[in-house]
Design a protein around this motif. Structure first.
Motif, PDB file in Angstrom:
ATOM      1  N   GLU A 218       2.571  -6.625   1.529  1.00  0.00           N
ATOM      2  CA  GLU A 218       2.803  -8.146   1.022  1.00  0.00           C
ATOM      3  C   GLU A 218       3.308  -7.570  -0.902  1.00  0.00           C
ATOM      4  O   GLU A 218       4.632  -8.549  -0.528  1.00  0.00           O
ATOM      5  CB  GLU A 218       1.450  -8.651   0.718  1.00  0.00           C
ATOM      6  N   ILE A 219       2.867  -6.352  -1.427  1.00  0.00           N
ATOM      7  CA  ILE A 219       3.986  -6.248  -1.967  1.00  0.00           C
ATOM      8  C   ILE A 219       4.692  -6.218  -2.218  1.00  0.00           C
ATOM      9  O   ILE A 219       5.587  -6.251  -2.593  1.00  0.00           O
ATOM     10  CB  ILE A 219       2.945  -5.147  -3.171  1.00  0.00           C
ATOM     11  N   GLN A 220       5.191  -5.257  -0.768  1.00  0.00           N
ATOM     12  CA  GLN A 220       6.802  -4.446  -0.790  1.00  0.00           C
ATOM     13  C   GLN A 220       7.752  -5.794  -0.427  1.00  0.00           C
ATOM     14  O   GLN A 220       8.792  -6.135  -1.121  1.00  0.00           O
ATOM     15  CB  GLN A 220       6.508  -3.558   0.466  1.00  0.00           C
ATOM     16  N   SER A 221       6.833  -6.229   0.388  1.00  0.00           N
ATOM     17  CA  SER A 221       7.388  -7.720   0.802  1.00  0.00           C
ATOM     18  C   SER A 221       8.009  -9.097  -0.354  1.00  0.00           C
ATOM     19  O   SER A 221       9.442  -9.199   0.088  1.00  0.00           O
ATOM     20  CB  SER A 221       6.867  -8.244   2.023  1.00  0.00           C
ATOM     21  N   LEU A 222       7.448  -8.868  -0.834  1.00  0.00           N
ATOM     22  CA  LEU A 222       7.522  -9.923  -2.749  1.00  0.00           C
ATOM     23  C   LEU A 222       8.826  -8.815  -2.863  1.00  0.00           C
ATOM     24  O   LEU A 222       9.639  -9.993  -3.408  1.00  0.00           O
ATOM     25  CB  LEU A 222       5.806  -9.883  -3.309  1.00  0.00           C
TER      26      LEU A 222
ATOM     27  N   ASN B 168      -9.359  16.484   2.712  1.00  0.00           N
ATOM     28  CA  ASN B 168      -9.275  15.843   1.743  1.00  0.00           C
ATOM     29  C   ASN B 168      -8.751  14.290   0.992  1.00  0.00           C
ATOM     30  O   ASN B 168      -8.078  13.605  -0.013  1.00  0.00           O
ATOM     31  CB  ASN B 168      -9.628  16.594   0.327  1.00  0.00           C
ATOM     32  N   TYR B 169      -8.034  13.722   1.969  1.00  0.00           N
ATOM     33  CA  TYR B 169      -6.642  12.947   1.967  1.00  0.00           C
ATOM     34  C   TYR B 169      -7.547  11.529   1.662  1.00  0.00           C
ATOM     35  O   TYR B 169      -8.843  11.511   2.480  1.00  0.00           O
ATOM     36  CB  TYR B 169      -5.924  12.875   2.925  1.00  0.00           C
ATOM     37  N   ARG B 170      -7.619  10.556   0.954  1.00  0.00           N
ATOM     38  CA  ARG B 170      -8.596   9.486   0.810  1.00  0.00           C
ATOM     39  C   ARG B 170      -8.133   8.559   1.704  1.00  0.00           C
ATOM     40  O   ARG B 170      -6.859   8.856   2.758  1.00  0.00           O
ATOM     41  CB  ARG B 170      -7.373   8.759  -0.774  1.00  0.00           C
ATOM     42  N   LEU B 171      -9.104   7.309   2.373  1.00  0.00           N
ATOM     43  CA  LEU B 171      -8.790   7.308   3.632  1.00  0.00           C
ATOM     44  C   LEU B 171      -9.132   5.755   2.753  1.00  0.00           C
ATOM     45  O   LEU B 171      -9.892   5.416   2.391  1.00  0.00           O
ATOM     46  CB  LEU B 171      -9.669   7.345   4.793  1.00  0.00           C
ATOM     47  N   TYR B 172      -7.739   4.931   3.470  1.00  0.00           N
ATOM     48  CA  TYR B 172      -7.465   3.577   3.387  1.00  0.00           C
ATOM     49  C   TYR B 172      -7.888   2.824   4.169  1.00  0.00           C
ATOM     50  O   TYR B 172      -7.724   2.489   5.227  1.00  0.00           O
ATOM     51  CB  TYR B 172      -6.401   2.961   1.921  1.00  0.00           C
ATOM     52  N   PRO B 173      -8.956   1.171   3.916  1.00  0.00           N
ATOM     53  CA  PRO B 173      -8.745   0.487   4.786  1.00  0.00           C
ATOM     54  C   PRO B 173      -8.081  -0.556   4.981  1.00  0.00           C
ATOM     55  O   PRO B 173      -6.742  -0.550   4.205  1.00  0.00           O
ATOM     56  CB  PRO B 173     -10.283  -0.566   3.993  1.00  0.00           C
TER      57      PRO B 173
ATOM     58  N   VAL C 148      -5.681  -2.320   2.343  1.00  0.00           N
ATOM     59  CA  VAL C 148      -4.898  -2.152   1.127  1.00  0.00           C
ATOM     60  C   VAL C 148      -3.967  -2.072   1.943  1.00  0.00           C
ATOM     61  O   VAL C 148      -3.216  -1.937   0.720  1.00  0.00           O
ATOM     62  CB  VAL C 148      -5.811  -0.932   1.070  1.00  0.00           C
ATOM     63  N   LEU C 149      -3.542  -1.316   3.437  1.00  0.00           N
ATOM     64  CA  LEU C 149      -2.372  -1.359   3.930  1.00  0.00           C
ATOM     65  C   LEU C 149      -1.626  -2.484   3.634  1.00  0.00           C
ATOM     66  O   LEU C 149      -0.633  -3.024   3.504  1.00  0.00           O
ATOM     67  CB  LEU C 149      -2.330  -0.373   4.670  1.00  0.00           C
TER      68      LEU C 149
END
Length: 104
Positions: free
Chosen positions: A23-27, A9-14, A17-18
């Motif tokens: 990119e957000i973390q890099s910024l 029941n964990y969400r699987l992200y494409p 999204v990762l």
């Protein structure tokens, strides 16, 4: 937006999204505020050229080196500080000229 779920029941992200999260973390690592990141993400191009990807990676690398050099400068002798600052100023002029040409 609905995401698939694993057997546990964990969400699987494409992968897209990762990539966005990376990119957000890099910024964030570049010390951009959340408002600046949002503005950047709102206007970023749909696709990036390989050259732009390389330049962005080099900019991140350069920012890290500059922060490291800044830390070294805090404990450097005055004559060493002067030499480093002169060296950086000398090399920044052609770089700034190139960037100005690119952005005009």
């Amino acid at each position: 937006m609905a995401f698939e779920r694993s057997d546990s029941n964990y969400r699987l992200y494409p992968e897209s999204v990762l990539e966005t999260l990376r990119e957000i973390q890099s910024l964030k690592d570049r010390r951009m505020t959340l408002d600046e990141i949002k503005a950047f993400m709102d206007v970023k191009p749909v696709s990036k050229s390989p050259a732009l990807e390389e330049v962005n990676a080099e900019i991140v690398h350069l920012e890290q080196k500059i922060l490291s050099l800044k830390e070294e400068l805090e404990t450097a002798a005055p004559e060493e500080k002067h030499y480093i600052k002169e060296e950086i100023q000398f090399k920044m002029i052609p770089l700034l000229q190139l960037m100005t040409t690119l952005l005009s």
